[in-house]
Design a protein around this motif. Structure first.
Motif, PDB file in Angstrom:
ATOM      1  N   SER A 100      56.064  55.319  -2.844  1.00 42.03           N
ATOM      2  CA  SER A 100      55.395  53.958  -3.091  1.00 42.03           C
ATOM      3  C   SER A 100      55.659  53.479  -4.787  1.00 42.03           C
ATOM      4  O   SER A 100      54.484  53.585  -4.852  1.00 42.03           O
ATOM      5  CB  SER A 100      54.706  54.102  -2.418  1.00 42.03           C
ATOM      6  N   GLU A 101      56.636  52.374  -4.686  1.00 43.89           N
ATOM      7  CA  GLU A 101      56.984  52.099  -6.217  1.00 43.89           C
ATOM      8  C   GLU A 101      56.353  50.827  -6.279  1.00 43.89           C
ATOM      9  O   GLU A 101      55.667  50.788  -7.825  1.00 43.89           O
ATOM     10  CB  GLU A 101      58.732  51.974  -6.540  1.00 43.89           C
ATOM     11  N   ASP A 102      55.028  50.226  -5.295  1.00 40.73           N
ATOM     12  CA  ASP A 102      54.340  49.602  -6.001  1.00 40.73           C
ATOM     13  C   ASP A 102      52.781  49.827  -5.657  1.00 40.73           C
ATOM     14  O   ASP A 102      52.493  48.839  -5.489  1.00 40.73           O
ATOM     15  CB  ASP A 102      54.978  48.348  -4.475  1.00 40.73           C
ATOM     16  N   TRP A 103      52.604  50.839  -5.581  1.00 35.51           N
ATOM     17  CA  TRP A 103      51.467  51.477  -5.807  1.00 35.51           C
ATOM     18  C   TRP A 103      50.378  51.836  -7.196  1.00 35.51           C
ATOM     19  O   TRP A 103      51.127  52.225  -7.144  1.00 35.51           O
ATOM     20  CB  TRP A 103      51.374  52.889  -5.239  1.00 35.51           C
ATOM     21  N   ARG A 104      49.754  50.514  -6.872  1.00 36.72           N
ATOM     22  CA  ARG A 104      49.283  51.081  -8.380  1.00 36.72           C
ATOM     23  C   ARG A 104      47.881  50.726  -8.640  1.00 36.72           C
ATOM     24  O   ARG A 104      46.870  51.663  -9.012  1.00 36.72           O
ATOM     25  CB  ARG A 104      49.429  49.648  -9.283  1.00 36.72           C
ATOM     26  N   VAL A 105      47.031  50.008  -8.280  1.00 33.72           N
ATOM     27  CA  VAL A 105      45.307  50.680  -7.452  1.00 33.72           C
ATOM     28  C   VAL A 105      45.149  50.559  -6.407  1.00 33.72           C
ATOM     29  O   VAL A 105      45.661  49.458  -5.062  1.00 33.72           O
ATOM     30  CB  VAL A 105      44.469  49.193  -8.017  1.00 33.72           C
ATOM     31  N   PRO A 106      44.058  51.338  -5.780  1.00 33.40           N
ATOM     32  CA  PRO A 106      43.920  51.018  -4.079  1.00 33.40           C
ATOM     33  C   PRO A 106      42.978  49.931  -3.656  1.00 33.40           C
ATOM     34  O   PRO A 106      42.559  48.884  -4.216  1.00 33.40           O
ATOM     35  CB  PRO A 106      42.879  51.605  -4.112  1.00 33.40           C
ATOM     36  N   GLN A 107      43.370  49.517  -2.139  1.00 32.90           N
ATOM     37  CA  GLN A 107      43.637  48.113  -1.812  1.00 32.90           C
ATOM     38  C   GLN A 107      41.440  48.315  -0.793  1.00 32.90           C
ATOM     39  O   GLN A 107      42.249  49.070  -0.152  1.00 32.90           O
ATOM     40  CB  GLN A 107      44.196  47.511  -0.904  1.00 32.90           C
ATOM     41  N   PHE A 108      40.725  46.958  -1.380  1.00 30.15           N
ATOM     42  CA  PHE A 108      39.857  47.468  -0.435  1.00 30.15           C
ATOM     43  C   PHE A 108      39.067  46.351  -0.231  1.00 30.15           C
ATOM     44  O   PHE A 108      39.170  45.940  -0.987  1.00 30.15           O
ATOM     45  CB  PHE A 108      38.448  48.283  -0.883  1.00 30.15           C
ATOM     46  N   TRP A 109      38.751  45.750   1.057  1.00 31.27           N
ATOM     47  CA  TRP A 109      39.258  44.699   2.003  1.00 31.27           C
ATOM     48  C   TRP A 109      37.306  44.937   2.438  1.00 31.27           C
ATOM     49  O   TRP A 109      37.108  45.787   4.014  1.00 31.27           O
ATOM     50  CB  TRP A 109      39.812  44.050   2.180  1.00 31.27           C
ATOM     51  N   ASP A 110      35.773  44.092   1.873  1.00 39.71           N
ATOM     52  CA  ASP A 110      34.998  44.616   2.831  1.00 39.71           C
ATOM     53  C   ASP A 110      34.987  44.179   4.178  1.00 39.71           C
ATOM     54  O   ASP A 110      34.651  42.636   3.683  1.00 39.71           O
ATOM     55  CB  ASP A 110      34.069  43.802   1.530  1.00 39.71           C
ATOM     56  N   THR A 111      34.500  44.689   5.250  1.00 45.78           N
ATOM     57  CA  THR A 111      34.543  44.045   6.573  1.00 45.78           C
ATOM     58  C   THR A 111      33.003  42.904   6.482  1.00 45.78           C
ATOM     59  O   THR A 111      33.672  41.684   6.901  1.00 45.78           O
ATOM     60  CB  THR A 111      33.693  44.620   7.241  1.00 45.78           C
ATOM     61  N   LEU A 112      31.914  43.114   5.695  1.00 47.84           N
ATOM     62  CA  LEU A 112      30.825  42.027   5.220  1.00 47.84           C
ATOM     63  C   LEU A 112      31.447  40.696   4.458  1.00 47.84           C
ATOM     64  O   LEU A 112      30.898  39.676   5.242  1.00 47.84           O
ATOM     65  CB  LEU A 112      29.949  42.765   4.902  1.00 47.84           C
TER      66      LEU A 112
ATOM     67  N   ILE B 197      40.173  43.719   9.292  1.00 49.10           N
ATOM     68  CA  ILE B 197      39.163  44.146   8.273  1.00 49.10           C
ATOM     69  C   ILE B 197      38.287  43.443   8.826  1.00 49.10           C
ATOM     70  O   ILE B 197      37.136  44.527   8.487  1.00 49.10           O
ATOM     71  CB  ILE B 197      39.716  42.873   7.091  1.00 49.10           C
ATOM     72  N   THR B 198      37.935  42.438   9.953  1.00 48.27           N
ATOM     73  CA  THR B 198      37.100  42.181   9.953  1.00 48.27           C
ATOM     74  C   THR B 198      35.924  43.460  11.073  1.00 48.27           C
ATOM     75  O   THR B 198      35.434  43.064  11.509  1.00 48.27           O
ATOM     76  CB  THR B 198      36.715  40.377  10.633  1.00 48.27           C
ATOM     77  N   VAL B 199      36.851  43.608  12.309  1.00 50.37           N
ATOM     78  CA  VAL B 199      36.550  44.848  13.328  1.00 50.37           C
ATOM     79  C   VAL B 199      36.185  46.220  12.289  1.00 50.37           C
ATOM     80  O   VAL B 199      35.769  46.703  13.128  1.00 50.37           O
ATOM     81  CB  VAL B 199      37.497  44.793  14.212  1.00 50.37           C
ATOM     82  N   GLY B 200      36.558  46.126  11.050  1.00 48.27           N
ATOM     83  CA  GLY B 200      36.132  47.567   9.954  1.00 48.27           C
ATOM     84  C   GLY B 200      37.246  48.614  10.455  1.00 48.27           C
ATOM     85  O   GLY B 200      37.122  49.866  10.207  1.00 48.27           O
TER      86      GLY B 200
END
Length: 801
Positions: free
Chosen positions: A190-202, A252-255
């Protein structure tokens, strides 16, 4: 025939899997887009097709290799489960976490901690620069972490610290990927992986779907972000963009949006390199993700990668399949248990269901939240209780940890006086040199890892809204408990390494006559005579006249990690912390955010420490060594813990304005037993309920949900009843008592806050205040033989006025 048709044909004929095909198609689409910038359409398509073909060939070879590794892993797991002396369930648990029967062998939890320490060394500069202080990260630190992200995206910020930290992050990520790949995990590049993505449900739920979509669409229009359509295996076309964003919002909103540490699927949001991608990631993450806690996000992801590597190396590359098969074997064993065997109390620590929950803890699935609103409310109550009940926890921790550390040291052939001198030396020096040395010896992750990840000793206890979690963590750090725990861990592990270096001149056979407990340590952790010869062959590390076994001098990585893991497992007896097994027990298999899930978490708040004592020292006393040795060790355990509890009670009495208790009655020693070791938390609760809050001990021990219900009853129904009966209400006094109950004061401020704030407030709202203060004094004298040196209601200590 087109490239797409060729790949589809390979899937239909069974030559490749659908996953490999999707990866190849994704690479083909991305490559064609890149090549088309410098080539004509036909040449770009040919070059992209060649890249896809090479990827298919490589993936097919990896798949064959990984399948073989999975078969070998299952054979080893099956043998281990069937050969465990305590049965199949114990065999499964011994793979996942520390074996309470001490039969030896690697486990995921310990291996993960070893790998975590190694990965953290790569980002040591970031840990030093950006680790939060008592009150969290400073604005300057937050700005530095943002520069770190920019550097990872390839932006020159001119910030030397951020540049070095970004290089460390990339090195840690590469090492993690290399290890998990070597273990047999088939990961696409995955050549475009740099930092993790975390999208907070709340967080995301606080914004409308349309606002969410508009923000991400704006970044797409700027060229900072590409939307990946997983249905087509290509960037989303304009007519599909709305659908892809709708699906992302729903997931994201359903976790259901959290990626694993090594996520094989193409991510919906692909940020471009350079300044545009970096700023887009920072803007969206601040609004919908980790907020300002980017450092915590990165360090938490590092920990997640370490656990996943451990799962792949200890259990197998497809660890889910192996664990499911292992649980089936455990279920077959449990089917043959008699009714009496099913009542065995140890099944609370070791059963098929506990094994399944432990695996969920290790993979992170146990962190799932079903109802964020309910989880936030009850989690907030737990955080309030952590803040208000544990402000003086260090008063119990110092004598309690001193005893457990001394017992663990003695059991492994280390002079307890050596630990004491190490503690004194650490306190005198401030710990800076030893922190670097501990990291050099690969014995422990940097203390900042705990701070970024959430103070590990109370992980899971503080939850709910961010401000309440922050308050709870601040209370833990500000009283010195975090620093004390880190120091004790460091001293124990370093002195252990020093002791090994002192005995490196002896073979294992000779060691049995010189230091039998140390030889037993090697036997217990399956370190053979040949292994020990390899370990002691390297030159020791000398620091200011002290010698330590140098782990970096051990050429074999597997052996080095086995030794470090063995020391970490012995450290679990010195500094008690709930592990994956205990966290699995405490949740009862329930899900956070459900009614019963929150009730269980409320009822088990703080109880994990007594359960940890059962799973460590008490199991060791009950099962290890000849009976006469166990009796001797058990006597020492009880005696020293009673003394530690007595010291904590007397110290707390003085700190809270009283003279020391009379020690000539049995009740004092019963409470000393409750106060000792990890059970000291109960002493904190009993003390809080009898001396500060007016709440019944039962409601405090039952958890914050019951305690909150009692508070509501006192402030509402009880006052309404008094009003209807024509009596004067005591609402003012109850409000003061409730505020006192949730006061997050620390051990060094609590007495002054009580006397100068809450006692004075009580005099304003409680007509019976003088009688109340005198009753408290009489009760202390009657029940505990104590008087006050700073009595309730007094503005100054007695003898000062």
């Amino acid at each position: 025939m087109s490239v797409v048709d060729c790949i589809d044909k390979l899937v239909k004929t069974g030559q490749i899997t659908r996953q490999i095909a999707d990866e190849a198609l994704g690479l083909y689409e991305r490559s064609r887009g890149e090549f088309s910038r410098s080539m004509g359409p036909a040449s770009a398509e040919a070059a992209a097709g060649l890249a896809a073909a090479r990827a298919l060939e490589s993936s097919a070879k990896r798949l064959k290799n990984d399948t073989a590794k999975q078969a070998i892993a299952w054979a080893k797991a099956e043998e281990r489960i069937l050969s465990h002396p305590k049965g199949r369930v114990a065999g499964v648990m011994s793979m996942l976490t520390r074996d309470i029967w001490e039969a030896g062998g690697e486990n995921v939890a310990t291996k993960g901690e070893v790998i975590w320490a190694q990965l953290s060394r790569k980002v040591d500069q970031a840990l030093e620069a950006y680790s939060p202080g008592i009150f969290g990260q400073s604005r300057q630190q937050i700005a530095g972490v943002r520069n770190l992200v920019r550097e990872v995206f390839g932006v020159e910020t001119g910030d030397a610290t951020a540049k070095a930290a970004a290089a460390g992050w990339k090195a840690a990520e590469k090492e993690a990927v290399d290890r998990v790949t070597a273990a047999g995990r088939n990961l696409p590049a995955s050549e475009d992986w740099r930092v993790p993505q975390f999208w907070d449900t709340l967080r995301v739920r606080t914004f409308t779907r349309e606002e969410f979509k508009a923000d991400f669409a704006a970044e797409v229009d700027r060229g900072a972000l590409t939307l990946w359509d997983r249905d087509t295996g290509a960037p989303a076309k304009m007519d599909r963009r709305d659908f892809v964003l709708d699906r992302a919002y729903r997931d994201i909103t359903v976790g259901d949006s959290t990626a694993t540490a090594f996520s094989p699927e193409q991510r919906t949001f692909q940020f471009s390199g350079g300044a545009d991608g970096a700023e887009a990631w920072l803007r969206l993450s601040e609004k919908y993700g980790a907020g300002e806690n980017v450092f915590g996000l990165l360090m938490g992801h590092l920990h997640k990668m370490a656990n996943e590597i451990a799962l792949a190396e200890v259990v197998g590359p497809n660890h889910g399949a192996i664990v499911r098969a292992a649980l089936t074997m455990a279920k077959e064993e449990e089917a043959g248990l008699s009714r009496l065997q099913r009542l065995n109390p140890l099944r609370m620590l070791e059963s098929r269901s506990i094994a399944e929950r432990t695996y969920d803890v290790l993979t992170g699935r146990a962190n799932a939240v079903d109802g964020p609103l309910m989880a936030g409310f009850f989690g907030g109550l737990r955080s309030l209780n952590v803040s208000s009940k544990l402000g003086g926890a260090i008063v119990s921790a110092i004598p309690g940890d001193s005893v457990t550390t001394a017992l663990a040291a003695s059991y492994n052939g280390i002079d307890p006086g050596r630990i004491l001198s190490g503690v004194i030396r650490e306190i005198g020096r401030g710990g800076e040199e030893s922190r670097a040395l501990a990291a050099r010896l690969q014995l422990t992750a940097h203390a900042a890892m705990d701070s970024a990840h959430g103070f590990v000793r109370f992980a899971g206890e503080a939850s709910g809204p961010q401000i309440l979690r922050a308050m709870a963590n601040t209370v833990i750090r500000a009283q010195g408990l975090a620093a004390w725990t880190d120091m004790m861990k460091r001293v124990f592990t370093m002195e252990f390494m020093g002791n090994l270096a002192d005995h490196a001149g002896h073979s294992l056979d000779a060691l049995r006559g010189v230091n039998e407990p140390l030889a037993n340590f090697l036997d217990r952790h399956q370190i053979s005579a040949k292994d020990w010869d390899s370990i002691r062959a390297g030159a020791p590390l000398e620091v200011e006249g002290a010698r330590f076994l140098d782990t970096e001098a051990i050429a074999d990585r597997t052996l080095r990690e086995k030794l470090v893991g063995a020391i970490i497992e012995e450290r679990a007896f010195a500094i008690l912390e709930p592990d994956a097994r205990i966290r699995a027990v405490m949740t009862g298999g329930t899900t956070a955010g459900t009614f019963w899930g929150e009730m269980v978490r409320s009822a088990t708040l703080f109880k994990s420490f007594s359960m940890t004592m059962v799973a460590t020292h008490m199991m060791r006393l009950a099962t290890q060594g000849p009976i006469e040795k166990r009796i001797w060790n058990g006597t020492a355990f009880v005696l020293f813990n009673l003394l530690a509890g007595a010291a904590a009670i007397q110290a707390r009495a003085v700190l809270y304005g009283k003279t020391p208790e009379a020690m000539d009655n049995p009740g004092f020693w019963v409470r000393s037993g409750l106060q000792s070791g990890s059970l000291g938390v109960y002493g904190d609760l009993i003390n809080a309920s009898t001396s500060r809050t007016g709440r019944s001990p039962i409601s405090d021990l039952a958890g914050p949900a019951i305690g909150a219900a009692e508070d509501v009853a006192r402030l509402s129904s009880q006052q309404l009843r008094r009003l209807m009966e024509g009596d004067d209400t005591t609402l003012g006094a109850e409000l003061v008592r409730t505020a006192r109950r949730y006061d997050p004061s620390l051990w060094y401020t609590r007495l002054a806050v009580d006397r100068l704030l809450f006692d004075q407030l009580q005099t304003l709202v409680d007509p019976d205040y003088r009688a109340s203060f005198r009753r408290a004094e009489k009760a202390a004298q009657r029940d505990f033989g104590q008087s006050y040196w700073w009595a309730p209601g007094d503005g100054l200590p007695r003898g000062v006025r």
